[in-house]
Write an enzyme that holds these catalytic residues in place. Structure first.
Site, PDB file in Angstrom:
ATOM      1  CE1 TYR A  63      -3.245  -2.814   0.036  1.00  0.00           C
ATOM      2  CE2 TYR A  63      -3.834  -2.231   2.284  1.00  0.00           C
ATOM      3  CZ  TYR A  63      -4.020  -3.002   1.148  1.00  0.00           C
ATOM      4  OH  TYR A  63      -5.002  -3.973   1.138  1.00  0.00           O
ATOM      5  N   PRO A 209     -15.919  -2.901   2.057  1.00  0.00           N
ATOM      6  CG  PRO A 209     -16.012  -2.217   4.302  1.00  0.00           C
ATOM      7  CD  PRO A 209     -15.049  -2.501   3.182  1.00  0.00           C
ATOM      8  N   GLY A 213     -16.642   2.944  -1.858  1.00  0.00           N
ATOM      9  CA  GLY A 213     -17.352   4.221  -1.770  1.00  0.00           C
ATOM     10  C   GLY A 213     -18.641   4.253  -2.594  1.00  0.00           C
ATOM     11  CG  LEU A 215     -22.439  -0.082  -1.277  1.00  0.00           C
ATOM     12  CD1 LEU A 215     -22.022  -1.260  -0.399  1.00  0.00           C
ATOM     13  CD2 LEU A 215     -23.870  -0.279  -1.768  1.00  0.00           C
ATOM     14  N   GLY A 217     -23.502   6.650  -1.662  1.00  0.00           N
ATOM     15  CA  GLY A 217     -24.518   7.519  -2.270  1.00  0.00           C
ATOM     16  C   GLY A 217     -23.904   8.714  -2.965  1.00  0.00           C
TER      17      GLY A 217
HETATM   18  N1  LIG Z   1      -6.793  -7.845   0.683  1.00  0.00           N
HETATM   19  C1  LIG Z   1      -7.050  -7.195  -0.417  1.00  0.00           C
HETATM   20  O1  LIG Z   1      -6.776  -7.656  -1.542  1.00  0.00           O
HETATM   21  C2  LIG Z   1      -7.707  -5.841  -0.306  1.00  0.00           C
HETATM   22  C3  LIG Z   1      -8.207  -5.188  -1.458  1.00  0.00           C
HETATM   23  C4  LIG Z   1      -8.853  -3.958  -1.282  1.00  0.00           C
HETATM   24  C5  LIG Z   1      -8.951  -3.388  -0.019  1.00  0.00           C
HETATM   25  N2  LIG Z   1      -8.416  -4.027   1.078  1.00  0.00           N
HETATM   26  C6  LIG Z   1      -8.491  -3.458   2.442  1.00  0.00           C
HETATM   27  O2  LIG Z   1      -9.810  -3.020   2.709  1.00  0.00           O
HETATM   28  C7  LIG Z   1      -9.808  -1.637   3.065  1.00  0.00           C
HETATM   29  C8  LIG Z   1     -11.103  -0.974   2.645  1.00  0.00           C
HETATM   30  O3  LIG Z   1     -11.372  -1.203   1.269  1.00  0.00           O
HETATM   31  P1  LIG Z   1     -11.421  -0.030   0.199  1.00  0.00           P
HETATM   32  O4  LIG Z   1     -10.653   1.130   0.705  1.00  0.00           O
HETATM   33  O5  LIG Z   1     -11.066  -0.663  -1.098  1.00  0.00           O
HETATM   34  O6  LIG Z   1     -12.951   0.312   0.040  1.00  0.00           O
HETATM   35  P2  LIG Z   1     -14.163   0.758   1.018  1.00  0.00           P
HETATM   36  O7  LIG Z   1     -13.781   0.655   2.419  1.00  0.00           O
HETATM   37  O8  LIG Z   1     -15.320   0.008   0.522  1.00  0.00           O
HETATM   38  O9  LIG Z   1     -14.351   2.286   0.561  1.00  0.00           O
HETATM   39  C9  LIG Z   1     -13.482   3.267   1.024  1.00  0.00           C
HETATM   40  C10 LIG Z   1     -13.863   4.626   0.417  1.00  0.00           C
HETATM   41  O10 LIG Z   1     -15.217   4.937   0.694  1.00  0.00           O
HETATM   42  C11 LIG Z   1     -15.333   6.342   0.897  1.00  0.00           C
HETATM   43  N3  LIG Z   1     -15.851   6.541   2.266  1.00  0.00           N
HETATM   44  C12 LIG Z   1     -15.377   5.988   3.423  1.00  0.00           C
HETATM   45  N4  LIG Z   1     -16.086   6.389   4.488  1.00  0.00           N
HETATM   46  C13 LIG Z   1     -17.034   7.214   4.003  1.00  0.00           C
HETATM   47  C14 LIG Z   1     -18.065   7.958   4.617  1.00  0.00           C
HETATM   48  N5  LIG Z   1     -18.256   7.897   5.927  1.00  0.00           N
HETATM   49  N6  LIG Z   1     -18.870   8.707   3.828  1.00  0.00           N
HETATM   50  C15 LIG Z   1     -18.681   8.761   2.482  1.00  0.00           C
HETATM   51  N7  LIG Z   1     -17.698   8.089   1.842  1.00  0.00           N
HETATM   52  C16 LIG Z   1     -16.885   7.307   2.600  1.00  0.00           C
HETATM   53  C17 LIG Z   1     -13.942   6.940   0.731  1.00  0.00           C
HETATM   54  O11 LIG Z   1     -13.720   7.309  -0.628  1.00  0.00           O
HETATM   55  P3  LIG Z   1     -14.135   8.747  -1.246  1.00  0.00           P
HETATM   56  O12 LIG Z   1     -14.216   9.727  -0.135  1.00  0.00           O
HETATM   57  O13 LIG Z   1     -13.035   9.050  -2.224  1.00  0.00           O
HETATM   58  O14 LIG Z   1     -15.416   8.485  -1.957  1.00  0.00           O
HETATM   59  C18 LIG Z   1     -13.059   5.739   1.040  1.00  0.00           C
HETATM   60  O15 LIG Z   1     -11.788   5.839   0.473  1.00  0.00           O
HETATM   61  C19 LIG Z   1      -8.556  -1.093   2.370  1.00  0.00           C
HETATM   62  O16 LIG Z   1      -8.138   0.126   2.944  1.00  0.00           O
HETATM   63  C20 LIG Z   1      -7.586  -2.232   2.616  1.00  0.00           C
HETATM   64  O17 LIG Z   1      -7.098  -2.184   3.935  1.00  0.00           O
HETATM   65  C21 LIG Z   1      -7.823  -5.252   0.935  1.00  0.00           C
END
Ligand SMILES: NC(=O)c1ccc[n+]([C@@H]2O[C@H](COP(=O)([O-])OP(=O)(O)OC[C@H]3O[C@@H](n4cnc5c(N)ncnc54)[C@H](OP(=O)(O)O)[C@@H]3O)[C@@H](O)[C@H]2O)c1
Length: 314
Positions: A63, A209, A213, A215, A217
């Site tokens: 990362y 989850p 982002g 989900l 909205g």
């Molecule tokens: N093992 C693997 O292969 C793998 C792959 C992917 C991720 N991961 C892990 O999972 C974690 C989370 O996954 P992810 O970052 O891909 O996606 P996520 O948690 O589904 O989405 C994160 C994004 O959602 C938005 N967000 C977060 N909180 C919010 C709120 N309260 N209100 C509005 N928008 C919000 C932000 O983006 P914006 O503000 O830009 O919209 C944020 O960057 C990663 O950080 C990583 O640690 C692991």
């Protein structure tokens, strides 16, 4: 914040029911770190989480090319309170031997400024090191005290079962499988991975989850994300989301004005997983933490299942 900790797999480690994903922390390539959010924002998000007792952070050596681990190391050093750190070994094709894992782990420990990683995960199953060697290597690290628990990520049911069995022969248990799981990706539930993990005593850590982002909205077919997420989630796919998002809004309202993000996270918790949403600032951190203040009913989960099915696959 009032919540009960839960065991990580069958280990003696106890984690909060929700962790924080740190992929975007320092990552310029995918998330555009430095444009729109920076270290001060992330520092505030980190402090907010620690203050609330949400001290389980997920990172990886890849990362931000190590920047995410370094940032967590700096923040923790300054904070002084204990935290539970999960990081990952990436099985690059040039990594061929048992020693690769120990070398990579030493790098992660140095960047995180700790002597022990709480949960060390194999990032994905497509490396060239045989499962048996990798699992033995994790067990060696546990014996040496450089990791407390061993996990995998992106493993399907068959590989999960196999690696759990291999680890068991070393005396270590498979603590977790970190997989993509959300209202927009229910494959792990449908292919039986969630049930298998429950049966094996393996914690399912739900990554992305919030479907990165989608989900929240914030993004629509007319206003898609402008970064790498735009390629992953087409306008056509985004155009199918409104009925699901409307239901989430309605359910959030029924619980006193909860956000879509909180509904999405509560749904993953309701399915027995530990979500690790990525947050970029204090506001997002406060919002995701507040998901632990309330619960969806079984009926609401079933309604969300049906609305998610109607969206179809990406
Ligand atoms: N093992 C693997 O292969 C793998 C792959 C992917 C991720 N991961 C892990 O999972 C974690 C989370 O996954 P992810 O970052 O891909 O996606 P996520 O948690 O589904 O989405 C994160 C994004 O959602 C938005 N967000 C977060 N909180 C919010 C709120 N309260 N209100 C509005 N928008 C919000 C932000 O983006 P914006 O503000 O830009 O919209 C944020 O960057 C990663 O950080 C990583 O640690 C692991």
């Amino acid at each position: 914040m009032n919540f009960s900790r839960i065991p990580l797999g069958t280990t003696s480690l106890e984690i909060p029911p929700l962790g924080i994903g740190a992929w975007s922390w320092g990552d310029k390539m995918f998330w555009g770190y430095g444009r729109g959010y920076g270290e001060a924002d992330i520092r505030e998000a980190f402090d907010t989480c620690m203050q609330a007792g949400i001290n389980f952070f997920d990172t990886a050596e890849v990362y931000g090319l190590g920047q995410s681990e370094k940032m967590i190391g700096r923040f923790l050093k300054a904070d002084g309170r204990p935290a539970l750190l999960a990081t990952k070994f990436f099985p690059f094709p040039f990594r061929l031997t048992k020693g690769s894992l120990q070398r990579a782990l030493r790098g992660s420990l140095r960047r995180l400024q700790v002597d022990t990683v709480d949960l060390y995960q194999i990032h994905q199953p497509f490396g060239l090191i045989p499962d048996k060697t990798l699992m033995q290597s994790l067990a060696d690290a546990a014996s040496a005290g450089t990791i407390r628990a061993a996990g995998v990520s992106n493993y399907n049911p068959e590989r999960t079962r196999r690696c759990a069995a291999l680890l068991k022969t070393t005396g270590l248990s498979l603590a977790s499988n970190q997989i993509s799981f959300s209202l927009l990706n229910r494959k792990p539930e449908k292919e039986g991975l969630l049930n298998l993990c429950r049966e094996l005593g393996v914690t399912v850590i739900a990554y992305s989850p919030l479907a990165m982002g989608m989900l929240s909205g914030r993004y629509t077919a007319d206003s898609p994300p402008r970064d790498f997420r735009g390629n992953r989630y087409s306008r056509e796919f985004l155009s199918r989301l409104p009925p699901l998002l409307d239901l989430m809004r309605e359910i959030g309202r029924a619980h006193g004005g909860r956000s879509l993000v909180q509904v999405a996270l509560n749904w993953t918790i309701g399915k027995g997983t530990v979500p690790i949403p990525g947050v970029k600032n204090k506001r997002q951190a406060e919002d995701v933490i507040a998901a632990l203040e309330w619960r969806l009913t079984g009926e609401e989960i079933a309604q969300l299942d049906a609305a998610s099915d109607a969206v179809g696959s990406r």
